[in-house]
Enzyme design. Sequence first.
Site: not given
Ligand code: IMP
Length: 202
Positions: A10, A13, A70, A148, A150, A171, A177
């Site tokens: 990602n 991230k 996660d 990104f 939400y 942010k 994070r």
């Molecule tokens: P992961 O990659 O399995 O941790 O999925 C995390 C998901 O949670 C992301 O794809 C977003 O939809 C949401 N998410 C996590 N962190 C954020 C953030 O900082 N802003 C907005 N959405 C987030």
Amino acid sequence: MAQLVAATYNMHKLEEYKELLADQNIEIVSLNDYSGYEEPEENGKNFAENASIKALEAANYCDTPSFADDSGLEVEALDNAPGIYSARYAENDEARIARILKELGDNPNRRARFVCVIAIAANGEVIETFRGEVNGVIIDAPRGDNGFGYDPIFLPDGYDKTFAELSAEEKNKISHRAKAVAKAIGFVEEEMGILDDEFDDF
Ligand code: IMP
């Protein structure tokens, strides 16, 4: 300089991590620097388990200390959904946001929080996990173009701007994070002896 693999594809991230760790004496490399890696199935039952699965798989494959996170959104009135299913809640960010707003409807309870758990793994084991949270509310319609996921519907407590209206710098000061990273850095600094040994092994 010690190398640490950020176990994510990602790019949003990854950029946040590079900015958050810019002042540290650590070189962040990503999975894009390793060919043939296949991401493991995220079949843990909570954020910590999924982060641990991802960090361990990357550390073993890359033979380098690795961290993974996660993260996700927990909406109180939806029994903390989407939680660990945040990325899989619908096919794209717009659809994911639309689903949350539809499910919430005009429910007056808009409380929500972002959660991030970071796991660090090295030498075949998960060393530690770190949790960060940021509380806020879900607004009625998306606002802002930054960030990104939400971000456009999440208004953090004490702010009148959504995560998508804040600059990346703003942010990164208050996010889930950022909080998990701060704890992880504290641990790495305090336990540097342990990590040094582990880094030296590679
Ligand atoms: P992961 O990659 O399995 O941790 O999925 C995390 C998901 O949670 C992301 O794809 C977003 O939809 C949401 N998410 C996590 N962190 C954020 C953030 O900082 N802003 C907005 N959405 C987030």
